[in-house]
Motif scaffolding. Sequence first.
Motif, PDB file in Angstrom:
ATOM      1  N   GLU A  54       0.818  -1.210   0.000  1.00 34.39           N
ATOM      2  CA  GLU A  54       0.000   0.000   0.000  1.00 34.39           C
ATOM      3  C   GLU A  54       0.855   1.265   0.000  1.00 34.39           C
ATOM      4  N   VAL A  55       1.981   1.211   0.678  1.00 38.63           N
ATOM      5  CA  VAL A  55       2.850   2.389   0.743  1.00 38.63           C
ATOM      6  C   VAL A  55       3.443   2.687  -0.638  1.00 38.63           C
TER       7      VAL A  55
ATOM      8  N   PHE B 214       2.037   1.944  -3.443  1.00 35.08           N
ATOM      9  CA  PHE B 214       0.925   2.492  -4.227  1.00 35.08           C
ATOM     10  C   PHE B 214       0.707   3.960  -3.871  1.00 35.08           C
ATOM     11  N   ALA B 215       0.858   4.278  -2.612  1.00 33.62           N
ATOM     12  CA  ALA B 215       0.706   5.680  -2.193  1.00 33.62           C
ATOM     13  C   ALA B 215       1.773   6.559  -2.842  1.00 33.62           C
TER      14      ALA B 215
ATOM     15  N   VAL C 176       0.572   7.292  -6.223  1.00 36.32           N
ATOM     16  CA  VAL C 176      -0.493   8.298  -6.129  1.00 36.32           C
ATOM     17  C   VAL C 176       0.114   9.685  -5.948  1.00 36.32           C
ATOM     18  N   ALA C 177       1.060   9.769  -5.039  1.00 39.20           N
ATOM     19  CA  ALA C 177       1.668  11.076  -4.748  1.00 39.20           C
ATOM     20  C   ALA C 177       2.360  11.654  -5.978  1.00 39.20           C
TER      21      ALA C 177
ATOM     22  N   HIS D 194      -0.955  11.913  -9.075  1.00 39.51           N
ATOM     23  CA  HIS D 194      -2.338  12.353  -8.879  1.00 39.51           C
ATOM     24  C   HIS D 194      -2.586  13.730  -9.490  1.00 39.51           C
ATOM     25  N   GLU D 195      -1.695  14.651  -9.252  1.00 39.11           N
ATOM     26  CA  GLU D 195      -1.935  16.012  -9.708  1.00 39.11           C
ATOM     27  C   GLU D 195      -1.859  16.145 -11.227  1.00 39.11           C
TER      28      GLU D 195
ATOM     29  N   GLN E 232     -10.404  10.270  -8.591  1.00 39.30           N
ATOM     30  CA  GLN E 232     -10.753   9.372  -7.478  1.00 39.30           C
ATOM     31  C   GLN E 232     -11.294   8.047  -8.003  1.00 39.30           C
TER      32      GLN E 232
ATOM     33  N   TRP F 187      -8.299   5.688  -9.523  1.00 43.85           N
ATOM     34  CA  TRP F 187      -7.308   4.965  -8.690  1.00 43.85           C
ATOM     35  C   TRP F 187      -7.701   3.520  -8.387  1.00 43.85           C
ATOM     36  N   PRO F 188      -8.984   3.242  -8.072  1.00 48.00           N
ATOM     37  CA  PRO F 188      -9.326   1.807  -7.880  1.00 48.00           C
ATOM     38  C   PRO F 188      -9.092   0.979  -9.131  1.00 48.00           C
TER      39      PRO F 188
ATOM     40  N   TRP G  15      -5.409   0.314  -9.349  1.00 51.21           N
ATOM     41  CA  TRP G  15      -5.007  -0.718  -8.370  1.00 51.21           C
ATOM     42  C   TRP G  15      -5.321  -2.117  -8.899  1.00 51.21           C
ATOM     43  N   ARG G  16      -6.495  -2.270  -9.510  1.00 51.41           N
ATOM     44  CA  ARG G  16      -6.886  -3.588 -10.028  1.00 51.41           C
ATOM     45  C   ARG G  16      -6.074  -3.994 -11.248  1.00 51.41           C
TER      46      ARG G  16
ATOM     47  N   ARG H 117      -1.148  23.289  -8.701  1.00 49.49           N
ATOM     48  CA  ARG H 117      -0.984  21.989  -8.043  1.00 49.49           C
ATOM     49  C   ARG H 117      -1.401  22.116  -6.582  1.00 49.49           C
TER      50      ARG H 117
ATOM     51  N   VAL I 222      -1.588  16.542  -1.960  1.00 50.85           N
ATOM     52  CA  VAL I 222      -2.367  15.309  -2.107  1.00 50.85           C
ATOM     53  C   VAL I 222      -2.116  14.414  -0.903  1.00 50.85           C
TER      54      VAL I 222
ATOM     55  N   ALA J 275      -1.817  11.255  -0.362  1.00 47.82           N
ATOM     56  CA  ALA J 275      -1.690  10.030  -1.139  1.00 47.82           C
ATOM     57  C   ALA J 275      -1.949   8.788  -0.289  1.00 47.82           C
ATOM     58  N   MET J 276      -1.516   8.824   0.946  1.00 46.11           N
ATOM     59  CA  MET J 276      -1.692   7.636   1.798  1.00 46.11           C
ATOM     60  C   MET J 276      -3.166   7.381   2.053  1.00 46.11           C
TER      61      MET J 276
ATOM     62  N   ALA K 249      -4.593   5.879  -1.150  1.00 48.57           N
ATOM     63  CA  ALA K 249      -4.154   4.497  -1.324  1.00 48.57           C
ATOM     64  C   ALA K 249      -4.856   3.578  -0.340  1.00 48.57           C
TER      65      ALA K 249
ATOM     66  N   VAL L  45      -8.430   2.991  -1.419  1.00 50.99           N
ATOM     67  CA  VAL L  45      -8.518   2.128  -2.604  1.00 50.99           C
ATOM     68  C   VAL L  45      -8.264   0.676  -2.235  1.00 50.99           C
ATOM     69  N   THR L  46      -7.236   0.432  -1.471  1.00 51.16           N
ATOM     70  CA  THR L  46      -6.899  -0.960  -1.151  1.00 51.16           C
ATOM     71  C   THR L  46      -7.940  -1.581  -0.222  1.00 51.16           C
TER      72      THR L  46
ATOM     73  N   GLU M 267     -11.151  -0.773  -0.143  1.00 46.68           N
ATOM     74  CA  GLU M 267     -12.339  -1.007  -0.975  1.00 46.68           C
ATOM     75  C   GLU M 267     -12.139  -2.252  -1.835  1.00 46.68           C
TER      76      GLU M 267
ATOM     77  N   GLU N 250     -12.367  -3.909 -19.136  1.00 46.93           N
ATOM     78  CA  GLU N 250     -11.808  -3.094 -18.082  1.00 46.93           C
ATOM     79  C   GLU N 250     -11.441  -1.719 -18.606  1.00 46.93           C
TER      80      GLU N 250
END
Lengths: 177, 447
Positions: A21-22, A24-25, A28-29, A32-33, A54, A57-58, A61-62, B23, B26, B28-29, B32, B35-36, B38, B136
């Motif tokens: 997860e970290v 993935f974060a 994202v960081a 994302h922007e 938003q 992102w899911p 992840w998949r 900008r 964010v 991000a954590m 993330a 998402v994980t 869910e 997908e």
Amino acid sequence: MTRAVDRESGGDIDLAVAGDEVAFARIVATHHEDMRRVCAVVCSDDAVAEEAVQAAWPIVWRKLDSLRDPTRLRPWLVSVAVNEAKQLMRKRHRRAEIEVVADTTAQPGGIDPATGIDALDLDRALDHLDPDDRALLAMRYVAGFDASELASAIGLSPSGTRTRLERLVKRLRKELE
Amino acid sequence: MMDDMKAFERQLAARLEHKAGPRRPVDAMAIASSVTTEAAAGRWALVTRRLRGSVPAFSSVARFVAATVIVALFGGFLLVGILAEPETGEFTPAAVTPSPSPVTVDGLLAGMVTSEDPEHGVIRVENDGHRDIYRESGMWGEGDIEVGADGSVWIIWPEGRFFRLGQEVMYDLDQFYDAEHGYYDIDGFEAGPDGTLWATSGDDIVSFDSELDEWTPLETDGTLVHDMAIGVDGTAWLMTDDGLVRIDADGSTLHPWPQANDHAEDWGSLQVSDDGVVWLTWAADREWGTIVRFDGDEWHFEPLPSPVQPYVEARVSPEGTLWIAGDEEIVHRSLARFDGSEWTVFDERDGVGSWGGKQGFVPQESISASLGGSVLVDASDGEDFPAECSGMARFDGTAWTELPSPVCVVDADTGPDGSVWVLGPPGTLDDGLRLTVIRPDAAEFAD
């Protein structure tokens, strides 16, 4: 610069695919922007842009394990977000939810002395573009994609992408003459 | 001029930056984690795991190799003839093989045929006369629809998948995947009249026979193929670097360009009418701002009227009427019709495009001309059909008729009976995406 980011993300992709997860974060960081700002140009609506990212992102992840080439991460991510933005725009139209919404990204006008073009006229011309064309411009001029990244994002060859972009810019310029 | 364009690009970039906004920080954590969490509770993951276990191998290598040898030995019916007796030109078939990577439908689930592909997620084909196909998200770009002269309907995805309605099998074009750059390098598709689909990619060209389930690449000797058209008699025409190449059962023939090839960056489109006349347009104005016709013996040149230079798309109807959607300006778009002897140009006075006044129809990326003298246009009018969700409209030279469609138009084509096939966009449904294909009755469109 892009390559360095992609290399870093490459390691994070493997970790994220493994469920980290970290990692993935960190992806994202990093991205994302870029995704949100491109979507903001496509939608002319900050709220829809944020919603699109938003929603993206899911999916990321998949599907991260299906990304064949880690160096294509950035165009892929932006593509996913733009796709979601377009779906949201269509959904809203089909449900007749869209009223005439003021462009939340609108800025004051003014004539550029170098071109003689009023910024508001340029904004109006951009608003008349197809969302795919706006996305192409945003990926080039906002996210700074090179031809290879643009090609990866829109599924054309790099030379075909360059031609499409050049024609689009020329058409815009001519429209504003 | 160059400095002017650079200044314009700078202004454009600055304006887009404004629209994108600054900008922002964010979390991000938090994203993330959401998402994980869910995903861990999500139904989609469970469904995917269950299906994945029941799917047969994508393709057995041994079976593929064996079948390749067998089919190569005994050959396909069409292109073996070309291989045996090539006349002139540069296109020869390499080998006939089984089709590439068929994704075979593997089961029936609640009235729906379901298949899974590990690369692209679940594909679902409904059994009620039309197909909703789920895939997908993650690919930007939308599909293509091609209708052959035999009425076969093909749906093609930008990521290299294709599917013929009525045959619950999907195929992909993995051989065209450019691993280095990460995209499918496919330039175009064209449906033949005999259940074939042709695809081009740079200097590669292949034909897929859906009846025989055979796949035939042609060796092109490095000549780039820029566009392709298939006549009602099955003759394939290719727009190449060197000239126009004709491929039929007798072999391939090169017809060199009739003047200097100085338009190499401006390749346009190739069409063929039912009388076998080949129509060529080039994308830019310059000296090749001209419609070129080739009747098999002679070249004919017709300059494009200026309002449609450059153009969005050109389509020839079966009876040989050419329609062109101009692209001179973003909104002031025009339509032009060429009946073989003279041009007629239509503009805002005819309801085409507008600026500042009443919004007319603005042709988008797709026009299709096959209802007699009428043109079918994928158009936006700023009201019922906005730019982000264009619809179909028919123009007979005098009046426009809106053709109501429940989906935004992505692509359209016409069948041999005048029917119109519309491909809708991928629309989000549950966790997948849907491509909708609609076939309205021709009579419904005629009024």
